[in-house]
Design an enzyme around this catalytic site. Structure first.
Site, PDB file in Angstrom:
ATOM      1  NE  ARG A   1      -7.891   0.586  15.630  1.00  0.00           N
ATOM      2  CZ  ARG A   1      -7.780   0.800  14.342  1.00  0.00           C
ATOM      3  NH1 ARG A   1      -7.944   1.994  13.839  1.00  0.00           N
ATOM      4  NH2 ARG A   1      -7.511  -0.213  13.542  1.00  0.00           N
TER       5      ARG A   1
ATOM      6  CE1 TYR B   1      -5.163   0.546  20.090  1.00  0.00           C
ATOM      7  CE2 TYR B   1      -5.406  -1.262  18.539  1.00  0.00           C
ATOM      8  CZ  TYR B   1      -5.041   0.038  18.815  1.00  0.00           C
ATOM      9  OH  TYR B   1      -4.577   0.830  17.800  1.00  0.00           O
TER      10      TYR B   1
ATOM     11  CG  HIS C   1       4.230   0.766  12.674  1.00  0.00           C
ATOM     12  ND1 HIS C   1       5.192  -0.163  12.353  1.00  0.00           N
ATOM     13  CD2 HIS C   1       3.040   0.195  12.403  1.00  0.00           C
ATOM     14  CE1 HIS C   1       4.605  -1.271  11.922  1.00  0.00           C
ATOM     15  NE2 HIS C   1       3.294  -1.084  11.933  1.00  0.00           N
TER      16      HIS C   1
ATOM     17  CB  CYS D   1       4.197  -2.915   7.596  1.00  0.00           C
ATOM     18  SG  CYS D   1       2.562  -3.705   7.532  1.00  0.00           S
TER      19      CYS D   1
ATOM     20  CB  SER E   1      -0.923   0.007   1.210  1.00  0.00           C
ATOM     21  OG  SER E   1      -0.186  -0.072   2.394  1.00  0.00           O
TER      22      SER E   1
ATOM     23  CD  GLU F   1      -2.214  -3.217  -0.855  1.00  0.00           C
ATOM     24  OE1 GLU F   1      -2.970  -3.085   0.125  1.00  0.00           O
ATOM     25  OE2 GLU F   1      -1.200  -3.945  -0.841  1.00  0.00           O
TER      26      GLU F   1
END
Ligand code: GLN
Ligand code: ZN
Length: 769
Positions: free
Chosen positions: A525, A522, A705, A737, A443, A494
């Site tokens: 979320r 969590y 992240h 990622c 992505s 994507e």
């Protein structure tokens, strides 16, 4: 009379009210009083739902603003000093531990949060010190909420995390080396004090959760139950009666612990997951002990099969008498959505198959009646039998063509045509890849523009053609940027995908989708998993159009991007009428067709993501785990093995801890694996040398992240570290990622350094060769 009981109720409310209230408080939009009032409103509403349904034993203290384990950290004054020293209000201190606090000059990160057993719920890890002490918080939450319920006319049973599980699920804080279980002696008196206060407040019984009993336990942990529960029993009538609750597995392998509970009033076991533990458990109970029989599944959305549950309950009643059996949910219901009544768009036949928390509560009450007075609930029993039969017979559930195809699956279909070395030689020629090839995980930034256009399309404000044209423009942009960056294997970015699983689910037969079925993952979320209702098949190609278009405008190999069968299964609510391995194989066959279609359309690098493979691992090592890995690996192989040698199969995992199941990762036979690793020690890669892993690997070279753009030097250093463990010709260079949560500036900055670093090593090693 058989009683009914619920182990815990979802906290979010009908419309994720708690999420909204928490987030409004965090954004300074509502006051602390307003947030607490909303919590109270939800608790009262949830107690009322259960009472109105006729539930006899209603839980309290199951509510949490963030997480119930975190509640206990505060309850036992086990809050690390870095939080207490900030002098925040108790509520802010609580949220600071849950999600970090960066406000008004205070800057503390959150405590570690990890998966709750094999569910998708996450709890905050008790984080303990060498010199840890415990004491009971002022105005303890379980007592406060018990009284709150009592005042409103609800007699409840407080739920507590047991002393052994609390410690066993915790860890030593950094800088400490304490084994948490050794702190038991200090915790138990506080626990007993809490129980006394609950008794004084009027609690007749408590539910003490000891779910660690389903694990394989260290001897130290096993040994802790006896002193803990003997101390509680020794308090006699000064404390409420105790029901020890276990869930998510069987406890037969820990039966030697049970004598520790001889002073307890009863034991709760999960008879949905492990109905076979009923007989042995019945034999273990003391002469007056109660069995709380968990027969209504707390982990899914399916209507209970009353006939099946009643069979179990009758066996229990025959052995113990009706006074000693409680009908219960298998676990807390926090893993199920709030109510089916919110679903207005489900096909009507399918609607009848489901049961969310509100409906499950009614099921528990109905089953309790049905055991001794079936006549009183005759209509309910008949309606249930009809719904179960309708599902079993439904065309939606059973697709003969799918079954036929599954029956014909051969072992050979799981294997590539040639071993890796042969494949690699052909791929190298076909794809002309350099040493240290660079790529990304799939992505690219999901910009607000993408979200706006997708929303417009969903609402019918723009036509399919307009939306398609927009997606093409996004793909063009992604290709252009990759040209500029000079990456080696491209992705289309994507832009057309909202979610890794939903996107595929929407294009497959056998899935349905909900509008409000949110489940807490969590804190605030929530996730809304799609539901597998029937045999899965692929009516038409799902990703070919976008990948083909992307390939047509790019000068380097374009990587096709799919979500793997195991991840599709794990991140959905699966069926309960057929084994998960069967569903996974159906997904694999659908994906196999997609992989072959991509190849036919000129896509010669195909990545099949399996980030959820690890979380599916059964809780206990041994046979069950191996059985899972066998079908999970087979599904991946079946999905990917249909291509020519010259087509390169990639897979991606969002973690790099492979130590305990490396054999399965190796068995996937993927040509290239991209793994997380950027935050982990490069040492984790040692397993690849130790096991002589022959294929190619792209350990994430930077953490996506964080918005931070690492320097060129950092990239070089990271790659250098990796080369200590991997051969140069084995190493791919990629982020850890997908980049969907990042901004384009950050992506361009980081990737340009990444490519430059790869080129540096390419040159360095070219000279060596
Ligand atoms: N291909 C996916 C992406 O890049 C992978 C996401 C994931 O691993 N969770 O977004
Ligand atoms: Zn990932």
């Amino acid at each position: 009379m058989v009683q009914s009981s619920v182990l815990g109720f979802p906290r979010m409310g009908v419309l994720r009210d708690l999420k909204k209230a928490n987030e409004a408080y965090w954004a300074d939009k509502i006051s602390q009083e307003a947030l607490l009032a909303e919590g109270k409103r939800l608790r009262l509403a949830h107690w009322k739902i259960q009472k109105d349904a006729g539930v006899d034993i209603i839980p309290s203290n199951d509510f949490a603003h963030y997480d119930h384990v975190l509640d206990h950290i505060q309850l036992f004054n086990a809050v690390p000093e870095r939080y207490t020293s900030q002098k925040l209000s108790p509520l802010d201190e609580y949220f600071a531990m849950g999600r970090g606090h960066q406000k008004g000059g205070v800057d503390v990160p959150a405590l570690e949060m990890v998966k709750w057993f094999d569910s998708n719920y996450h709890y905050v890890k008790p984080t303990l010190q060498d010199n840890q002490t415990f004491s009971l918080a002022k105005d303890p939450k379980p007592v406060r909420e018990f009284l709150e319920a009592k005042e409103a006319g609800f007699q409840t049973r407080p739920v507590l995390v047991g002393p052994v599980s609390f410690l066993a699920l915790g860890k030593a804080d950094r800088g400490s080396s304490v084994d948490p279980i050794t702190l038991l002696d200090k915790l138990v008196p506080v626990y007993v004090e809490l129980l006394k206060q609950l008794k004084a407040a009027g609690a007749e019984s408590v539910q003490i959760d000891e779910p660690v009993l389903v694990f394989d336990l260290r001897p130290e942990v096993k040994a802790a139950f006896k002193p803990a529960y003997e101390a509680i029993a020794a308090a006699g009538d000064a404390v409420p009666k105790v029901v020890v609750a276990t869930y998510f597995g069987d406890i037969v392998h820990n039966f030697d612990v049970l004598p520790a509970f001889s002073g307890a009033a009863g034991l709760h076991v999960d008879l949905v997951r492990n109905p076979e533990q009923l007989e042995p458990v019945l034999k273990q109970l003391g002469p007056n002990q109660i069995l709380s029989a968990g027969v209504v599944d707390g982990r899914n959305i399916w209507k209970n099969d009353f006939a099946k549950s009643l069979e179990i309950l009758q066996t229990a009643v025959k052995a113990l008498g009706s006074e000693r059996v409680i009908v219960a949910t298998s676990s807390s219901l926090i893993h199920t959505p709030h109510t089916l009544a919110s679903e207005k768009k489900l096909p009507s036949d399918v609607y009848e198959w489901f049961s969310f928390a509100v409906e499950k509560v009614k099921e528990v009450a109905t089953l309790a009646k049905a055991v001794t007075e079936p006549e009183a609930v005759k209509a309910e029993l008949e309606a249930n039998a009809a719904a179960i039969k309708a599902r079993t017979d439904s065309k939606r559930t059973n697709d003969p063509a799918v079954k036929e195809r599954q029956a014909q699956v051969t072992p050979e279909q799981h294997n590539r045509k040639a071993p890796f070395n042969t494949r690699y030689a052909e791929q190298k020629k076909h794809l002309s890849l350099p040493l240290f090839p660079t790529t990304t995980i799939g992505s690219f930034p999901q910009t607000s523009e993408i979200r706006v256009q997708r929303n417009k399309f969903t609402k019918g404000e723009i036509s399919a053609e307009e939306y398609e044209r927009f997606i093409e423009k996004e793909i063009e942009l992604a290709v252009k940027i990759q040209d500029e960056l000079d990456l080696d294997v491209y992705v289309h970015g994507e832009p057309e995908r909202n979610d890794m699983v939903q996107y595929f689910g929407e294009r497959l037969n056998g899935y349905v989708f909900t509008t409000h079925a949110w489940v807490q993952s969590y804190g605030s979320r929530c996730v809304r998993p799609p539901i597998i209702v029937g045999d899965i098949s692929r009516p038409a190609p799902m990703t070919v159009k976008e990948s083909k278009y992307a390939a047509s405008i790019s000068k380097k190999p374009m990587k096709g991007m799919l979500t793997g069968p195991v991840t599709c299964l794990r991140w959905s609510f699966p069926r309960v009428d057929v084994h998960q391995s069967v569903q996974c194989q159906q997904l694999a066959l659908a994906l196999r067709d997609e992989v072959v279609d991509l190849e036919k359309n000129g896509i010669y690098v195909i990545q099949v993501d399996e980030p959820a493979l690890r979380e599916g691992l059964p809780l206990r090592k041994g046979q069950e785990r191996e059985a899972y890995l066998k079908w999970a690996v087979d599904s991946f192989k079946l999905a990917t093995a249909g291509v020519e040698n010259s087509t390169q199969i990639h897979s991606h995992f969002c973690y790099s801890e492979f130590q305990d199941f490396f054999h399965a990762i190796a068995a996937l036979d993927a040509d290239v694996l991209s793994i997380e690793n950027s935050k982990s020690d490069a040492k984790l890669l040692k397993v690849f040398i130790d096991e002589e892993y022959p294929r190619h690997i792209g350990p994430g070279v930077y953490d996506i992240h964080s918005p931070r753009v690492p320097t060129l030097e950092e990239f070089k250093q990271r790659i250098e570290e990796m080369l200590a463990y991997l051969k140069p010709e084995q190493l791919w260079i990629n982020p850890d990622c997908g980049l969907k949560t990042r901004k384009w500036d950050e992506v361009k900055g980081a990737l340009s350094h990444m490519v430059e670093a790869a080129k540096y090593f390419r040159e360095k090693y070219a000279n060596k060769a």
